[in-house]
Design a protein around this motif. Structure first.
Motif, PDB file in Angstrom:
ATOM      1  N   VAL A  51       0.831  -1.203   0.000  1.00  0.00           N
ATOM      2  CA  VAL A  51       0.000   0.000   0.000  1.00  0.00           C
ATOM      3  C   VAL A  51       0.867   1.255   0.000  1.00  0.00           C
ATOM      4  O   VAL A  51       0.553   2.261  -0.634  1.00  0.00           O
ATOM      5  CB  VAL A  51      -0.949  -0.018   1.219  1.00  0.00           C
ATOM      6  CG1 VAL A  51      -1.685   1.312   1.347  1.00  0.00           C
ATOM      7  CG2 VAL A  51      -1.941  -1.158   1.107  1.00  0.00           C
ATOM      8  N   ALA A  52       2.009   1.187   0.717  1.00  0.00           N
ATOM      9  CA  ALA A  52       2.899   2.342   0.788  1.00  0.00           C
ATOM     10  C   ALA A  52       3.561   2.620  -0.551  1.00  0.00           C
ATOM     11  O   ALA A  52       3.694   3.776  -0.973  1.00  0.00           O
ATOM     12  CB  ALA A  52       3.959   2.114   1.865  1.00  0.00           C
ATOM     13  N   ALA A  53       3.985   1.574  -1.245  1.00  0.00           N
ATOM     14  CA  ALA A  53       4.762   1.750  -2.476  1.00  0.00           C
ATOM     15  C   ALA A  53       3.895   2.101  -3.674  1.00  0.00           C
ATOM     16  O   ALA A  53       4.373   2.705  -4.640  1.00  0.00           O
ATOM     17  CB  ALA A  53       5.557   0.479  -2.768  1.00  0.00           C
ATOM     18  N   VAL A  54       2.619   1.702  -3.638  1.00  0.00           N
ATOM     19  CA  VAL A  54       1.740   1.978  -4.781  1.00  0.00           C
ATOM     20  C   VAL A  54       1.185   3.398  -4.656  1.00  0.00           C
ATOM     21  O   VAL A  54       0.555   3.740  -3.661  1.00  0.00           O
ATOM     22  CB  VAL A  54       0.571   0.966  -4.831  1.00  0.00           C
ATOM     23  CG1 VAL A  54      -0.419   1.371  -5.917  1.00  0.00           C
ATOM     24  CG2 VAL A  54       1.095  -0.426  -5.086  1.00  0.00           C
ATOM     25  N   PRO A  55       1.390   4.250  -5.676  1.00  0.00           N
ATOM     26  CA  PRO A  55       0.828   5.618  -5.649  1.00  0.00           C
ATOM     27  C   PRO A  55      -0.652   5.590  -6.005  1.00  0.00           C
ATOM     28  O   PRO A  55      -1.048   5.897  -7.141  1.00  0.00           O
ATOM     29  CB  PRO A  55       1.665   6.370  -6.686  1.00  0.00           C
ATOM     30  CG  PRO A  55       2.124   5.321  -7.642  1.00  0.00           C
ATOM     31  CD  PRO A  55       2.266   4.050  -6.862  1.00  0.00           C
ATOM     32  N   GLU A  56      -1.495   5.197  -5.015  1.00  0.00           N
ATOM     33  CA  GLU A  56      -2.917   5.001  -5.297  1.00  0.00           C
ATOM     34  C   GLU A  56      -3.587   6.249  -5.858  1.00  0.00           C
ATOM     35  O   GLU A  56      -4.504   6.158  -6.671  1.00  0.00           O
ATOM     36  CB  GLU A  56      -3.667   4.575  -4.016  1.00  0.00           C
ATOM     37  CG  GLU A  56      -3.283   3.210  -3.488  1.00  0.00           C
ATOM     38  CD  GLU A  56      -2.121   3.295  -2.491  1.00  0.00           C
ATOM     39  OE1 GLU A  56      -1.804   2.271  -1.876  1.00  0.00           O
ATOM     40  OE2 GLU A  56      -1.548   4.383  -2.344  1.00  0.00           O
ATOM     41  N   PRO A 109      -1.541   0.394   7.582  1.00  0.00           N
ATOM     42  CA  PRO A 109      -1.963   0.511   6.184  1.00  0.00           C
ATOM     43  C   PRO A 109      -2.983   1.634   5.943  1.00  0.00           C
ATOM     44  O   PRO A 109      -2.926   2.328   4.930  1.00  0.00           O
ATOM     45  CB  PRO A 109      -2.574  -0.863   5.879  1.00  0.00           C
ATOM     46  CG  PRO A 109      -1.867  -1.793   6.812  1.00  0.00           C
ATOM     47  CD  PRO A 109      -1.640  -1.001   8.070  1.00  0.00           C
ATOM     48  N   LEU A 110      -3.921   1.833   6.906  1.00  0.00           N
ATOM     49  CA  LEU A 110      -4.915   2.884   6.727  1.00  0.00           C
ATOM     50  C   LEU A 110      -4.277   4.269   6.766  1.00  0.00           C
ATOM     51  O   LEU A 110      -4.660   5.171   6.007  1.00  0.00           O
ATOM     52  CB  LEU A 110      -5.994   2.777   7.805  1.00  0.00           C
ATOM     53  CG  LEU A 110      -7.173   1.862   7.484  1.00  0.00           C
ATOM     54  CD1 LEU A 110      -8.203   1.918   8.603  1.00  0.00           C
ATOM     55  CD2 LEU A 110      -7.824   2.247   6.167  1.00  0.00           C
ATOM     56  N   GLN A 111      -3.305   4.455   7.657  1.00  0.00           N
ATOM     57  CA  GLN A 111      -2.611   5.743   7.712  1.00  0.00           C
ATOM     58  C   GLN A 111      -1.829   6.010   6.421  1.00  0.00           C
ATOM     59  O   GLN A 111      -1.775   7.141   5.931  1.00  0.00           O
ATOM     60  CB  GLN A 111      -1.680   5.779   8.924  1.00  0.00           C
ATOM     61  CG  GLN A 111      -2.431   5.853  10.254  1.00  0.00           C
ATOM     62  CD  GLN A 111      -1.521   5.632  11.446  1.00  0.00           C
ATOM     63  OE1 GLN A 111      -0.394   5.159  11.296  1.00  0.00           O
ATOM     64  NE2 GLN A 111      -2.016   5.965  12.638  1.00  0.00           N
ATOM     65  N   ILE A 112      -1.246   4.965   5.889  1.00  0.00           N
ATOM     66  CA  ILE A 112      -0.529   5.109   4.615  1.00  0.00           C
ATOM     67  C   ILE A 112      -1.505   5.465   3.494  1.00  0.00           C
ATOM     68  O   ILE A 112      -1.233   6.334   2.657  1.00  0.00           O
ATOM     69  CB  ILE A 112       0.246   3.817   4.290  1.00  0.00           C
ATOM     70  CG1 ILE A 112       1.392   3.633   5.297  1.00  0.00           C
ATOM     71  CG2 ILE A 112       0.796   3.850   2.873  1.00  0.00           C
ATOM     72  CD1 ILE A 112       2.087   2.288   5.200  1.00  0.00           C
ATOM     73  N   LEU A 113      -2.675   4.798   3.470  1.00  0.00           N
ATOM     74  CA  LEU A 113      -3.682   5.119   2.462  1.00  0.00           C
ATOM     75  C   LEU A 113      -4.168   6.558   2.615  1.00  0.00           C
ATOM     76  O   LEU A 113      -4.437   7.249   1.626  1.00  0.00           O
ATOM     77  CB  LEU A 113      -4.865   4.152   2.572  1.00  0.00           C
ATOM     78  CG  LEU A 113      -4.768   2.848   1.778  1.00  0.00           C
ATOM     79  CD1 LEU A 113      -5.966   1.972   2.059  1.00  0.00           C
ATOM     80  CD2 LEU A 113      -4.655   3.128   0.292  1.00  0.00           C
ATOM     81  N   LEU A 137       4.523  10.927  13.501  1.00  0.00           N
ATOM     82  CA  LEU A 137       5.168  10.558  12.242  1.00  0.00           C
ATOM     83  C   LEU A 137       4.274  10.897  11.042  1.00  0.00           C
ATOM     84  O   LEU A 137       4.757  11.375  10.010  1.00  0.00           O
ATOM     85  CB  LEU A 137       5.511   9.070  12.236  1.00  0.00           C
ATOM     86  CG  LEU A 137       6.598   8.603  13.209  1.00  0.00           C
ATOM     87  CD1 LEU A 137       6.820   7.109  13.066  1.00  0.00           C
ATOM     88  CD2 LEU A 137       7.906   9.352  12.970  1.00  0.00           C
ATOM     89  N   LEU A 138       2.978  10.652  11.185  1.00  0.00           N
ATOM     90  CA  LEU A 138       2.049  10.958  10.090  1.00  0.00           C
ATOM     91  C   LEU A 138       2.061  12.455   9.794  1.00  0.00           C
ATOM     92  O   LEU A 138       2.142  12.869   8.620  1.00  0.00           O
ATOM     93  CB  LEU A 138       0.639  10.497  10.467  1.00  0.00           C
ATOM     94  CG  LEU A 138      -0.472  10.791   9.441  1.00  0.00           C
ATOM     95  CD1 LEU A 138      -0.191  10.081   8.126  1.00  0.00           C
ATOM     96  CD2 LEU A 138      -1.845  10.372   9.988  1.00  0.00           C
ATOM     97  N   GLN A 139       2.003  13.283  10.821  1.00  0.00           N
ATOM     98  CA  GLN A 139       2.023  14.725  10.599  1.00  0.00           C
ATOM     99  C   GLN A 139       3.364  15.180  10.020  1.00  0.00           C
ATOM    100  O   GLN A 139       3.417  16.070   9.163  1.00  0.00           O
ATOM    101  CB  GLN A 139       1.736  15.459  11.912  1.00  0.00           C
ATOM    102  CG  GLN A 139       1.825  16.973  11.829  1.00  0.00           C
ATOM    103  CD  GLN A 139       0.864  17.578  10.798  1.00  0.00           C
ATOM    104  OE1 GLN A 139      -0.122  16.949  10.425  1.00  0.00           O
ATOM    105  NE2 GLN A 139       1.170  18.783  10.341  1.00  0.00           N
TER     106      GLN A 139
END
Length: 905
Positions: free
Chosen positions: A291-296, A727-731, A807-809
């Motif tokens: 999920v992180a590597a794919v530029p959704e 995964p949700l935070q990455i999305l 980290l997210l911010q």
């Protein structure tokens, strides 16, 4: 090419135009009384109906499913399946939601090419007037069969391809097939030489329209065997071309896929062997990596940028029908343009008048009756009313004329009648001379057998026969000529020499003459023109080039885009227009007859080396486009008639005329010009290059974030520690924040000097080595900062949810400042223009609201596993982002200095 120089029937190939009428009837086993009903019925069963075949399109559900056929989507679907099996249903729903949204965006972009085929079918006549068993009948055109005898009347749409048997002043509008602006005068005699479609004057083609006169012809081809059917077949056989952008995105997607699969396999083995992680935890970590590597968000962002380009182009009279076309315009290396109506006004205009005492130039570029007359030798502007010979000439071309000049409700001047006759009426209106007292007594209508028309008028209480027509015909009639000093002997050598000079300029000519008549004469016959004719002069006319097209071609050539003219018109006319337009290779026009017998390899060389192609057929246009594409060119093709549709569909960018273009052409095209103006293409190319630049900036903006997220997962697995983000935070980062910020880059204005750049190489990747370096640098910077911050927070005893929130911010803040880095790739990013880009600041405000929501709204905290952050940690995240900005700007400075030194060496 098979079927191009011959008419098709029942699988055979016969050059019908080279046979005389008797041989044609014998070959078709028909006669002047037509077929009997039994024979017509038998032929109907043998050849089928006179219709174009229907071709079923794909159902809507299949078109929707096709949008899941993408390597990056495969990764997300696999991740959704695994999270579902493991019971992480929120993750599953969110991932599937992303996939479905992307598919819906693609589905609503798609345009069906089947409409173009329906448009061609709509051009066929519905009724036909036939002779069967010696009697005349009106039947459904679908019932026509080869050998049927068809009669034609003014206004008829010709129902099938015909070999003409009897012709009475027949003129046919064939622009939809040949692209020629003038009506074609037809005749019945066989043609000895091999000629192209536009010169087969003894044939009448399905879908064309009778402009004047009557005729009888025998059906030689029906349905898909007609020239119109042949075009329909070519159009259906053309495969949709993938745009350079889509090809580059496919390569990028495959590269990301292969990299992810290799890394995931290595990490799986490494983690199982060395860290003995539980399979469930390991799979969840690997899903996080995917999920992180794919530029959704990339497909959605590309669609947004392209859609904005579409809106911008629409304001500049370029209507885009397919989103990827926006970017492809910026990659065009060749523009193949029809002449009539695109490069020219499609309004026949008199440019010069030749009288016995010299030539006169006529100003004006359209049907608008405004323009002065000046002496060709001195340039002095003259008053026509003070020139007796000019007055007599204008009287002849105005009165011996069936066309009318009118101004429409929209203010545009229009011609009712033939374009050539209309040009003469515009000339008369420009002079201001009026002949209201002239009375028409009798007339001889124009007849192709005689190539002139004549009228008997009473002018100033005297009768006068006025004649207009082909110069060579009037030369044969003339005994004298009228000069300013009066009537004198006719000088044929003088007129022929002057006419040849005008012909070299691509001008078409109409002559005028008169003959005095007795007062009591009430009727005129052809025999009345046998003697005493006084030659008046010649009007030289052309369809003039658009003034703005001249400038636009210069802009295209400066931008490294080569412009080629492909027309059905005569070579001399095409070369003259090419010279006036400033085309580079205007001295040599390659004709369709030369193209006809070239191999594909030879055609490719000729297509690359020459810029003007004349007397071409629809198949020639299609072959030329394919030949250029085979040489690696990104080809744009313009057109307005159905004859242009296959080439438009084959081209990388098909460009149809919005005003004078047929519906068939518009449906086959990728772009429609609302103003039929070549200059709009140049403006669209500028917009296309801006869009591509912004797409590249966007990709360089998004991928470092994906790399940073992937590195967080990879390093955590290698170290055997907890994954820093869920995964949700990455999305959330990929779909919400990245998409929001990328929207700001979509509004970036065009960079200075963009239209002085050469077109980019069609096969060149959207990411060059420097782009890959920049992605790697920024990705490592962001990931390294996150690891440092994570270690610092762990040392201060904070829990997992708080650390992930910080980290997210931090990652989002690094994204925000890096967006400003991406505005300009090779110079300092902060300048005055950034304040004129409202998108940057709108994206900033929306991003702030989204981040406040995910940290401060309790429901968002529960779904995404976040916590409210103290103000100090917002400040820490901002400082890390600022550090990333400074490092990237320093890297720009060092790289530019190195490139300048390398260039100087």
């Amino acid at each position: 090419m098979p079927g191009h120089d011959k008419e098709r029937r029942g699988g055979s190939a016969i050059a019908w135009y080279r046979l005389d009428a008797g041989a044609v009837l014998e070959q078709l086993q028909s006669g002047e009384h037509g077929l009997d009903e039994a024979d017509a019925l038998e032929r109907g069963e043998r050849y089928g109906p006179n219709q174009l075949p229907e071709r079923a399109g794909r159902p809507a559900w299949l078109k929707f499913i096709a949008h899941f056929n993408d390597v990056l989507i495969y990764i997300l679907l696999a991740a959704a399946v695994l999270t579902g099996v493991m019971g992480h249903w929120v993750d599953t729903v969110v991932i599937l939601g992303v996939v479905v949204i992307n598919a819906l965006i693609g589905f609503y972009q798609e345009n069906s090419a089947e409409k173009s085929l329906q448009g061609i079918r709509g051009m066929l006549s519905s009724r036909a007037h036939v002779v069967r068993g010696g009697g005349k009948r009106d039947i459904d055109a679908a019932e026509l069969v080869p050998g049927d005898i068809v009669t034609l009347r003014p206004g008829d749409r010709i129902p099938a391809d015909l070999r003409l048997l009897e012709v009475h002043n027949l003129r046919v509008e064939e622009a939809i097939l040949t692209g020629e602006s003038t009506v074609v005068t037809k005749q019945r005699d066989a043609i000895a030489d091999e000629v192209m479609i536009g010169d087969r004057t003894n044939l009448a083609y399905s879908g064309t329209t009778v402009s004047a006169g009557t005729a009888t012809g025998v059906v030689i081809a029906i349905g898909e065997q007609t020239e119109l059917g042949h075009i329909n077949g070519m159009l259906a056989a053309v495969e949709v071309q993938q745009t350079p952008l889509l090809l580059q995105m496919q390569r990028l997607g495959k590269g990301i896929l292969y990299l992810i699969l290799v890394v995931m396999a290595l990490l799986f083995v490494f983690s199982v062997v060395l860290h003995d992680l539980p399979i469930g935890e390991l799979l969840l970590a690997l899903i996080s990596l995917a999920v992180a590597a794919v530029p959704e968000g990339l497909p959605a962002i590309i669609s947004i940028i392209l859609s904005m380009g579409v809106q911008s182009m629409a304001r500049k009279n370029a209507i885009i029908r397919k989103l990827p076309t926006v970017e492809t315009l910026g990659a065009m290396t060749v523009i193949c343009s029809d002449k009539t109506g695109t490069l020219t006004m499609n309004e026949m205009t008199v440019k010069a008048v030749l009288l016995a005492d010299g030539g006169y130039l006529v100003e004006g570029e359209s049907y608008e009756p405004v323009g002065a007359l000046s002496a060709e030798a001195s340039g002095e502007v003259l008053d026509p009313s003070g020139l007796p010979a000019m007055t007599q000439f204008i009287a002849a071309v105005h009165l011996c004329n069936d066309a009318q000049l009118r101004q429409g409700d929209d203010g545009r001047w229009q011609i009712i009648g033939a374009p050539t006759a209309g040009a003469l009426q515009v000339l008369a209106a420009k002079t201001g001379l009026r002949f209201d007292d002239a009375e028409l007594i009798d007339k001889i209508p124009f007849d192709s057998a005689y190539k002139y028309q004549a009228t008997l008028h009473r002018i100033d209480r005297a009768n006068r026969i006025l004649v207009t027509g082909a110069p060579d015909v009037l030369f044969a009639m003339a005994e004298s000529e009228l000069g300013e000093g009066g009537v004198r002997p006719f000088r044929r050598d003088f007129w022929e020499a002057e006419m040849a000079r005008y012909a070299r300029l691509g001008l078409r000519m109409v002559a005028a003459a008169y003959k005095p008549a007795d007062v009591d004469v009430r009727r005129i016959e052809h025999a009345d023109l046998g003697d005493g004719v006084v030659f008046l002069g010649i009007a030289a006319m052309m369809d003039p080039p658009r003034p703005e097209a001249i400038e636009a071609i210069a802009v295209c050539q400066q931008a490294g885009i080569r412009v080629k003219m492909i027309t059905g018109d005569h070579p001399e006319t095409a070369m003259a227009i090419g010279k006036m337009l400033g085309m580079r290779d205007w001295q040599d026009a390659v004709t369709g007859a030369r193209l006809e017998h070239m191999s594909d390899e030879e055609l490719g060389r000729v297509a690359a080396d020459h810029d003007i192609f004349a007397r071409t057929s629809p198949e020639h246009k299609l072959r030329l486009v394919r030949a250029l594409q085979a040489r690696g060119e990104v080809v744009g093709m313009t057109g307005d008639g159905v004859n242009d549709a296959p080439a438009l569909k084959q081209a990388d960018v098909g460009i149809a005329m919005g005003i004078k273009g047929t519906e068939v052409t518009k449906e086959a095209a990728d772009m429609v010009l609302a103003d039929d103006n070549f200059a709009s293409i140049a403006r669209a190319v500028t917009e296309g290059r801006r869009v591509y630049d912004n797409l590249k900036k966007t990709i360089l903006f998004i991928l470092p974030t994906n790399l940073a997220q992937g590195l967080l997962v990879v390093v955590a697995l290698l170290a055997g520690t907890t994954i820093p983000l869920t995964p949700l935070q990455i999305l959330w980062m990929n779909m919400a924040t990245s998409t929001t910020l990328a929207f700001g880059l979509a509004f970036e204005p065009a960079e200075a000097g963009m239209m002085r750049r050469k077109p980019r190489a069609p096969g060149k990747s959207i990411l060059d080595l420097h782009g890959v370096w920049r992605i790697g640098l920024v990705g490592v910077l962001i990931a390294g900062s996150a690891f440092w911050l994570e270690a610092w927070l762990i040392g201060r005893g904070h829990g997992d949810a708080f650390i992930r929130s910080v980290l997210l911010q931090t990652l989002v803040m690094a994204q925000w400042v890096y967006m400003f880095n991406c505005r300009i790739q090779d110079r300092f990013s902060l300048n005055a223009s950034m304040f004129s880009n409202a998108g940057l600041w709108l994206a900033t405000v929306v991003l702030a609201l989204l981040q406040l929501a995910i940290f401060q709204v309790p429901a968002m905290n529960r779904v995404f596993g976040t916590e409210p952050l103290p103000l100090a940690y917002w400040g820490i995240a901002s400082l890390i982002g600022l550090a990333v900005f400074v490092v990237v700007e320093l890297e720009k400075c060092l790289v530019n200095r190195w490139q300048r030194k390398a260039a100087a060496a």
